[in-house]
Structure formats: C-alpha cells, structure tokens
Motif scaffolding. Sequence first.
Motif, PDB file in Angstrom:
ATOM      1  N   HIS A 199      11.221   1.934   7.048  1.00  0.00           N
ATOM      2  CA  HIS A 199       9.717   2.004   6.962  1.00  0.00           C
ATOM      3  C   HIS A 199       9.447   1.879   5.487  1.00  0.00           C
ATOM      4  O   HIS A 199       8.378   1.179   5.402  1.00  0.00           O
ATOM      5  N   LYS A 200      10.291   2.281   4.738  1.00  0.00           N
ATOM      6  CA  LYS A 200       9.809   1.994   3.214  1.00  0.00           C
ATOM      7  C   LYS A 200       9.823   0.390   2.991  1.00  0.00           C
ATOM      8  O   LYS A 200       8.946   0.022   2.175  1.00  0.00           O
ATOM      9  N   ALA A 201      10.893  -0.090   3.574  1.00  0.00           N
ATOM     10  CA  ALA A 201      11.011  -1.534   3.317  1.00  0.00           C
ATOM     11  C   ALA A 201       9.747  -2.329   3.855  1.00  0.00           C
ATOM     12  O   ALA A 201       9.186  -3.073   3.317  1.00  0.00           O
ATOM     13  N   THR A 202       9.373  -1.936   5.188  1.00  0.00           N
ATOM     14  CA  THR A 202       8.153  -2.403   6.010  1.00  0.00           C
ATOM     15  C   THR A 202       6.901  -2.300   5.079  1.00  0.00           C
ATOM     16  O   THR A 202       6.219  -3.255   4.856  1.00  0.00           O
ATOM     17  N   VAL A 203       6.621  -1.206   4.518  1.00  0.00           N
ATOM     18  CA  VAL A 203       5.801  -0.627   3.630  1.00  0.00           C
ATOM     19  C   VAL A 203       5.425  -1.488   2.382  1.00  0.00           C
ATOM     20  O   VAL A 203       4.426  -2.330   2.059  1.00  0.00           O
ATOM     21  N   ARG A 204       6.579  -1.681   1.788  1.00  0.00           N
ATOM     22  CA  ARG A 204       6.754  -2.566   0.641  1.00  0.00           C
ATOM     23  C   ARG A 204       6.517  -3.931   0.851  1.00  0.00           C
ATOM     24  O   ARG A 204       5.625  -4.734   0.083  1.00  0.00           O
ATOM     25  N   GLN A 205       7.040  -4.412   1.919  1.00  0.00           N
ATOM     26  CA  GLN A 205       6.804  -5.951   2.324  1.00  0.00           C
ATOM     27  C   GLN A 205       5.319  -6.304   2.470  1.00  0.00           C
ATOM     28  O   GLN A 205       4.766  -7.204   2.279  1.00  0.00           O
ATOM     29  N   PHE A 206       4.557  -5.117   3.512  1.00  0.00           N
ATOM     30  CA  PHE A 206       3.511  -5.367   3.594  1.00  0.00           C
ATOM     31  C   PHE A 206       2.402  -5.278   2.334  1.00  0.00           C
ATOM     32  O   PHE A 206       1.457  -5.803   2.399  1.00  0.00           O
ATOM     33  N   LEU A 207       2.746  -4.567   1.558  1.00  0.00           N
ATOM     34  CA  LEU A 207       2.024  -4.460   0.372  1.00  0.00           C
ATOM     35  C   LEU A 207       2.051  -5.662  -0.219  1.00  0.00           C
ATOM     36  O   LEU A 207       1.061  -6.043  -1.068  1.00  0.00           O
ATOM     37  N   ARG A 208       3.329  -6.182  -0.671  1.00  0.00           N
ATOM     38  CA  ARG A 208       3.259  -7.521  -1.251  1.00  0.00           C
ATOM     39  C   ARG A 208       2.584  -8.668  -0.670  1.00  0.00           C
ATOM     40  O   ARG A 208       2.168  -9.598  -1.449  1.00  0.00           O
ATOM     41  N   ALA A 209       2.389  -8.437   0.582  1.00  0.00           N
ATOM     42  CA  ALA A 209       1.425  -9.565   1.526  1.00  0.00           C
ATOM     43  C   ALA A 209       0.292  -9.403   1.322  1.00  0.00           C
ATOM     44  O   ALA A 209      -0.857 -10.161   1.716  1.00  0.00           O
ATOM     45  N   HIS A 210      -0.271  -8.160   0.772  1.00  0.00           N
ATOM     46  CA  HIS A 210      -1.675  -7.855   0.712  1.00  0.00           C
ATOM     47  C   HIS A 210      -2.232  -7.234  -0.451  1.00  0.00           C
ATOM     48  O   HIS A 210      -2.902  -6.254  -0.829  1.00  0.00           O
ATOM     49  N   ASP A 211      -1.520  -8.165  -1.907  1.00  0.00           N
ATOM     50  CA  ASP A 211      -2.153  -7.787  -3.051  1.00  0.00           C
ATOM     51  C   ASP A 211      -1.724  -6.496  -3.544  1.00  0.00           C
ATOM     52  O   ASP A 211      -2.648  -5.904  -4.232  1.00  0.00           O
ATOM     53  N   GLU A 212      -0.820  -5.891  -3.135  1.00  0.00           N
ATOM     54  CA  GLU A 212      -0.057  -4.665  -3.545  1.00  0.00           C
ATOM     55  C   GLU A 212      -0.978  -3.321  -3.160  1.00  0.00           C
ATOM     56  O   GLU A 212      -0.548  -2.456  -3.710  1.00  0.00           O
ATOM     57  N   VAL A 213      -1.904  -3.601  -2.465  1.00  0.00           N
ATOM     58  CA  VAL A 213      -2.768  -2.442  -1.964  1.00  0.00           C
ATOM     59  C   VAL A 213      -3.191  -2.480  -0.547  1.00  0.00           C
ATOM     60  O   VAL A 213      -3.393  -3.746  -0.361  1.00  0.00           O
ATOM     61  N   ALA A 214      -3.022  -1.650   0.221  1.00  0.00           N
ATOM     62  CA  ALA A 214      -3.451  -1.373   1.427  1.00  0.00           C
ATOM     63  C   ALA A 214      -3.898  -0.208   1.906  1.00  0.00           C
ATOM     64  O   ALA A 214      -3.656   0.957   1.548  1.00  0.00           O
ATOM     65  N   SER A 215      -5.078  -0.074   2.941  1.00  0.00           N
ATOM     66  CA  SER A 215      -5.247   1.099   3.665  1.00  0.00           C
ATOM     67  C   SER A 215      -4.431   1.532   4.612  1.00  0.00           C
ATOM     68  O   SER A 215      -3.610   0.847   5.105  1.00  0.00           O
ATOM     69  N   LYS A 216      -4.509   2.985   4.894  1.00  0.00           N
ATOM     70  CA  LYS A 216      -3.472   3.472   5.757  1.00  0.00           C
ATOM     71  C   LYS A 216      -3.903   2.999   7.357  1.00  0.00           C
ATOM     72  O   LYS A 216      -3.024   2.667   8.097  1.00  0.00           O
ATOM     73  N   ASP A 217      -5.081   2.540   7.598  1.00  0.00           N
ATOM     74  CA  ASP A 217      -5.525   1.985   8.864  1.00  0.00           C
ATOM     75  C   ASP A 217      -4.949   0.520   8.965  1.00  0.00           C
ATOM     76  O   ASP A 217      -4.529   0.270   9.802  1.00  0.00           O
ATOM     77  N   LYS A 218      -4.737  -0.005   7.857  1.00  0.00           N
ATOM     78  CA  LYS A 218      -4.270  -1.492   7.739  1.00  0.00           C
ATOM     79  C   LYS A 218      -2.736  -1.481   8.440  1.00  0.00           C
ATOM     80  O   LYS A 218      -2.200  -2.386   8.863  1.00  0.00           O
ATOM     81  N   PHE A 219      -2.108  -0.300   7.467  1.00  0.00           N
ATOM     82  CA  PHE A 219      -0.687  -0.089   8.041  1.00  0.00           C
ATOM     83  C   PHE A 219      -0.584   0.147   9.362  1.00  0.00           C
ATOM     84  O   PHE A 219       0.481  -0.254  10.209  1.00  0.00           O
ATOM     85  N   ARG A 220      -1.305   0.842  10.076  1.00  0.00           N
ATOM     86  CA  ARG A 220      -1.104   1.406  11.424  1.00  0.00           C
ATOM     87  C   ARG A 220      -1.679   0.082  12.433  1.00  0.00           C
ATOM     88  O   ARG A 220      -0.810   0.188  13.317  1.00  0.00           O
ATOM     89  N   VAL A 221      -2.378  -0.896  11.974  1.00  0.00           N
ATOM     90  CA  VAL A 221      -2.690  -1.830  12.955  1.00  0.00           C
ATOM     91  C   VAL A 221      -1.570  -3.058  12.453  1.00  0.00           C
ATOM     92  O   VAL A 221      -1.047  -3.734  13.347  1.00  0.00           O
ATOM     93  N   GLY A 222      -1.356  -3.138  11.116  1.00  0.00           N
ATOM     94  CA  GLY A 222      -0.530  -4.534  10.831  1.00  0.00           C
ATOM     95  C   GLY A 222       1.177  -4.222  10.898  1.00  0.00           C
ATOM     96  O   GLY A 222       1.752  -5.295  10.525  1.00  0.00           O
TER      97      GLY A 222
END
Length: 110
Positions: free
Chosen positions: A16-39
């Motif tokens: 999960h940590k690796a997935t979150v890091r990867q998602f943050l890198r793809a979204h300018d290093e910040v994202a909402s919790k809602d975006k994590f739930r959807v994406g």
Amino acid sequence: MYIQRSDTSKNAAASHKATVRQFLRAHDEVASKDKFRVGTDVPAWYIDQIASTNTFYTSLNHNGQYVASKHVVGHRATHDGFWRLEVDDGVAVFHRKETTKATLKHLAFQ
C-alpha cells in the motif's frame, strides 16, 4: 506445536505504501484521500489511517484530506517548516511537525 505463518499484514502495508508513493509521484506529490480511493486499489482503512504511518503527512487544513510524502515536505518546506501547495479547493498546508498540535507547540516556543 507452533505453526509458522507469514505476516501478510506487513507485506500488504508495504504494498500500500508503494502504491501511495507511486500515485503521489504521478500527481505532483500531493493528492486528496478521495483521489486515492478512486485512483488506486489501496483499501479505505489504510487511506483513513495514513497519517499514522511514518512516511506520509496529511494537510493541517482541509480536515487532513490531502496527503504528501514526508520526504517531499521536508525538502520543499520553507525555513519555518511550512509547505503550501495549490490544490483543487484552495491551498493545502503541511508542516514538518506533522500535526496541528505539534506545529502550534513548535511555533509557540520559537
């Protein structure tokens, strides 16, 4: 007799940590919790408790709904420890001290 089992929860948390890091890198290093739930396929319980990990910060404002990597906040913060970033609904504010309580205490003693 003792049965040896692998600790799947540690493996899952690392995944999960690796997935979150990867998602943050793809979204300018910040994202909402809602975006994590959807994406992502990261479970809701991990997203809700993400501030308790030693890898991520949640925003001081917006009820902690934005997530950023501690590494990024540490490198991009100003001399007073704050990192402010434009987000969908305003500005998300992060501080090196992580929580509002710890940040206020730090500022009071400075």
